[in-house]
Design a protein around this motif. Structure first.
Motif, short mmCIF file in Angstrom:
data_model
loop_
_atom_site.label_atom_id
_atom_site.label_comp_id
_atom_site.label_asym_id
_atom_site.label_seq_id
_atom_site.Cartn_x
_atom_site.Cartn_y
_atom_site.Cartn_z
N ALA A 35 32.34 6.72 -44.71
CA ALA A 35 31.94 8.11 -44.46
C ALA A 35 31.33 8.78 -45.68
O ALA A 35 30.48 9.67 -45.55
N ASN A 36 31.76 8.38 -46.88
CA ASN A 36 31.19 9.02 -48.08
C ASN A 36 30.60 7.98 -49.02
O ASN A 36 30.56 8.18 -50.24
N SER A 37 30.11 6.89 -48.49
CA SER A 37 29.44 5.87 -49.30
C SER A 37 28.29 6.49 -50.09
O SER A 37 27.58 7.38 -49.60
N SER A 38 28.09 6.02 -51.29
CA SER A 38 26.98 6.51 -52.10
C SER A 38 25.64 6.15 -51.47
O SER A 38 24.62 6.76 -51.79
N GLN A 39 25.63 5.15 -50.58
CA GLN A 39 24.39 4.83 -49.88
C GLN A 39 23.89 6.05 -49.10
O GLN A 39 22.68 6.32 -49.06
N LYS A 40 24.80 6.80 -48.51
CA LYS A 40 24.40 8.00 -47.77
C LYS A 40 23.79 9.04 -48.71
O LYS A 40 22.81 9.71 -48.37
N TYR A 41 24.40 9.18 -49.88
CA TYR A 41 23.85 10.13 -50.86
C TYR A 41 22.43 9.75 -51.22
O TYR A 41 21.51 10.58 -51.19
N TRP A 42 22.24 8.48 -51.57
CA TRP A 42 20.92 8.02 -51.99
C TRP A 42 19.91 8.09 -50.85
O TRP A 42 18.75 8.45 -51.07
N ASP A 43 20.32 7.74 -49.64
CA ASP A 43 19.39 7.79 -48.52
C ASP A 43 18.85 9.20 -48.32
O ASP A 43 17.65 9.41 -48.09
N GLY A 44 19.74 10.18 -48.41
CA GLY A 44 19.30 11.57 -48.26
C GLY A 44 18.40 12.01 -49.40
O GLY A 44 17.39 12.70 -49.19
N LEU A 45 18.76 11.61 -50.61
CA LEU A 45 17.96 11.99 -51.78
C LEU A 45 16.57 11.37 -51.72
O LEU A 45 15.55 12.03 -51.96
N VAL A 46 16.51 10.09 -51.37
CA VAL A 46 15.24 9.38 -51.30
C VAL A 46 14.36 9.96 -50.19
O VAL A 46 13.14 10.13 -50.36
N GLU A 47 14.96 10.28 -49.06
CA GLU A 47 14.17 10.85 -47.97
C GLU A 47 13.50 12.15 -48.41
O GLU A 47 12.32 12.39 -48.13
N ALA A 48 14.25 13.00 -49.10
CA ALA A 48 13.69 14.26 -49.57
C ALA A 48 12.57 14.02 -50.59
O ALA A 48 11.55 14.72 -50.58
N TYR A 49 12.77 13.02 -51.46
CA TYR A 49 11.75 12.73 -52.47
C TYR A 49 10.49 12.18 -51.85
O TYR A 49 9.37 12.60 -52.18
N GLU A 50 10.63 11.23 -50.95
CA GLU A 50 9.47 10.56 -50.37
C GLU A 50 8.62 11.52 -49.53
O GLU A 50 7.40 11.33 -49.42
N LYS A 51 9.23 12.55 -48.95
CA LYS A 51 8.46 13.54 -48.18
C LYS A 51 7.44 14.25 -49.06
O LYS A 51 6.35 14.61 -48.61
N LYS A 52 7.80 14.44 -50.33
CA LYS A 52 6.91 15.14 -51.26
C LYS A 52 6.05 14.17 -52.07
O LYS A 52 5.15 14.61 -52.80
N HIS A 53 6.32 12.87 -51.97
CA HIS A 53 5.58 11.86 -52.74
C HIS A 53 5.23 10.70 -51.82
O HIS A 53 5.84 9.63 -51.88
N PRO A 54 4.25 10.90 -50.95
CA PRO A 54 3.93 9.89 -49.94
C PRO A 54 3.46 8.55 -50.50
O PRO A 54 3.50 7.54 -49.79
N GLY A 55 3.06 8.49 -51.73
CA GLY A 55 2.60 7.24 -52.32
C GLY A 55 3.70 6.40 -52.93
O GLY A 55 3.45 5.29 -53.42
N VAL A 56 4.94 6.92 -52.93
CA VAL A 56 6.05 6.20 -53.58
C VAL A 56 7.16 5.93 -52.57
O VAL A 56 7.59 6.83 -51.85
N THR A 57 7.59 4.67 -52.52
CA THR A 57 8.75 4.28 -51.72
C THR A 57 9.87 3.89 -52.67
O THR A 57 9.64 3.18 -53.64
N VAL A 58 11.07 4.36 -52.39
CA VAL A 58 12.22 4.03 -53.23
C VAL A 58 13.24 3.29 -52.36
O VAL A 58 13.77 3.85 -51.40
N ASP A 59 13.48 2.04 -52.68
CA ASP A 59 14.47 1.23 -51.97
C ASP A 59 15.77 1.22 -52.77
O ASP A 59 15.79 0.83 -53.93
N VAL A 60 16.85 1.61 -52.12
CA VAL A 60 18.13 1.71 -52.80
C VAL A 60 19.17 0.86 -52.06
O VAL A 60 19.30 0.95 -50.85
N THR A 61 19.90 0.07 -52.81
CA THR A 61 21.02 -0.69 -52.26
C THR A 61 22.25 -0.38 -53.10
O THR A 61 22.18 -0.35 -54.31
#
Length: 412
Positions: free
Chosen positions: A36-62
């Motif tokens: 429920a509080n895995s850091s993967q969820k934190y990163w997924d939300g953060l990356v989604e917000a970033y990629e919306k403003k930076h369409p040329g960059v993809t960030v893959d997080v594991t």
């Protein structure tokens, strides 16, 4: 939990889509204690917000557990497939091998300048920053209010008061009047906390270890004679008592006092333990220096993309993102701006006592490539110093000799 924890994996860096598109790969450690509080969820939300403003960059997080993340990154680096970024427990070996970007090559000046100074300094190797603090924590003395009230005692401010409180708790049948976890799990933390409270530490000068300083020997003489030797540390020998066991015993109501970090608050409260927290007592009064711990963000040079990595990390260290992470995992912010906000926010009142200790804190000497081995030696050996018939001067002397030899061998 490493120093703190979090995870995300990256595998090489490549192009995705157009010729100007870039994929960044990040490996991080998991600070969560459930799905429920895995850091993967934190990163997924953060990356989604970033990629919306930076369409040329993809960030893959594991995200990997703290038990695995450092080893996973090492495997990737050894295989020639370093991630672009890794959020892990140490950085000095990679920095010494020339594999990391300098912090100043990545972050904007305002972001770099916003790091808490003690943590920024701890991220340096020979005066150059390579490790970016990602999460931090300090320690306070936790005490069981119910047991203290029953014994008619107050929270201690000096070693002598701590010993007297422990005697009163023992008379009342408390299993662990003071829990002293010097077992192999995390003995380096308890050791440093006590050394600092006695005016010593691991490195009292910038150039060398000082494990066997007169202050440190005096501290461990006191622990051996006034706490352990008088049966005030419980049924398990300190050298065999691990932090996790001590924390669980506190949450079960079986410990009068122990050093703890913020995560202990939630565990104790969940079991109905009423507790208080005060600065670590010192020889003559409250300790002037607390132990601090930090986990690190690093950026590897292998794949390039310094500009893209730096822009993403500027976003990671934005105040609202630092606060969101710190609040989710009961950790302290690593930036001054987020620390000021947290210190004034009613919702963060439970973390404020730990936050107040951060400017006074001292971290492990993580900038020394020898530290990993020195820390491992402390975990295995320091318990002997306080055992019956133990010789603190001899044990600390052995640790000092080994540390000095390592420093000569690896160049610090």
């Amino acid at each position: 939990m490493s120093a703190l924890g979090m995870a995300a994996v990256l595998t090489g860096c490549g192009l995705s889509g157009g010729s100007d598109d870039v994929t960044l790969r990040l490996v991080a450690a998991d600070y969560g204690d459930s799905g429920a509080n895995s850091s993967q969820k934190y990163w997924d939300g953060l990356v989604e917000a970033y990629e919306k403003k930076h369409p040329g960059v993809t960030v893959d997080v594991t995200v990997h557990s703290w038990n695995d993340v450092d080893a996973k990154v090492k495997e990737m680096v050894d295989a020639g497939k370093a991630p672009d970024m890794a959020q892990i427990g140490s950085y000095a070996d990679y920095a010494a091998a020339g594999k990391l970007y300098k912090v100043s090559d990545l972050l904007s000046i305002p972001v770099e300048a916003d790091f808490v100074p003690q943590l920024a300094n701890a991220g340096e190797v020979r005066g150059v920053g390579y490790g970016m603090p990602f999460a931090s924590s300090t320690r306070l003395l936790f005490y069981n209010k119910t047991l203290f009230a029953k014994a008619g005692i107050q929270a201690p401010t000096t070693w002598a008061e701590l010993a007297e409180d422990a005697k009163a708790l023992k008379r009342d049948g408390v299993a662990y009047p003071y829990a002293l976890p010097l077992g192999p799990e995390e003995a380096q933390a308890e050791t440093l906390q006590w050394m600092l409270s006695g005016g010593g530490g691991y490195t009292q000068t910038a150039s060398a270890y000082s494990l066997d300083s007169a202050e440190n020997v005096k501290t461990f003489d006191w622990l051996r004679d006034d706490l352990v030797g008088k049966g005030l540390t419980g049924p398990v020998a300190p050298g065999k008592l691990n932090r996790a066991t001590a924390f669980a015993a506190f949450a079960a109501g079986d410990v009068g006092m122990l050093n703890g970090h913020p995560s202990l608050m939630k565990a104790a409260a969940a079991k109905g333990v009423k507790f208080g927290m005060v600065p670590m007592p010192g020889a003559e009064g409250p300790s002037k220096v607390s132990m601090g711990v930090a986990d690190w963000m690093t950026a590897f040079r292998q794949n390039g993309h310094a500009e893209e990595v730096g822009d993403f990390l500027d976003f990671v260290y934005d105040e609202k993102n630092v606060l969101a992470f710190s609040r989710e995992y009961d950790l302290l912010p690593v930036t001054g701006s987020a620390s000021l906000t947290m210190g004034a926010a009613p919702q963060d009142a439970d973390l404020k006592p730990f936050l107040d200790e951060l400017p006074l804190s001292e971290t492990y000497p993580v900038g020394r490539t020898s530290w990993a081995k020195v820390s491992a030696d402390i975990k295995q050996q320091i318990g002997r110093a306080v055992a019956p018939g133990g010789d603190p001067a001899a044990v600390l002397g052995e640790l000092q000799t080994a540390a000095t030899t390592l420093d000569v061998g690896v160049g610090g």
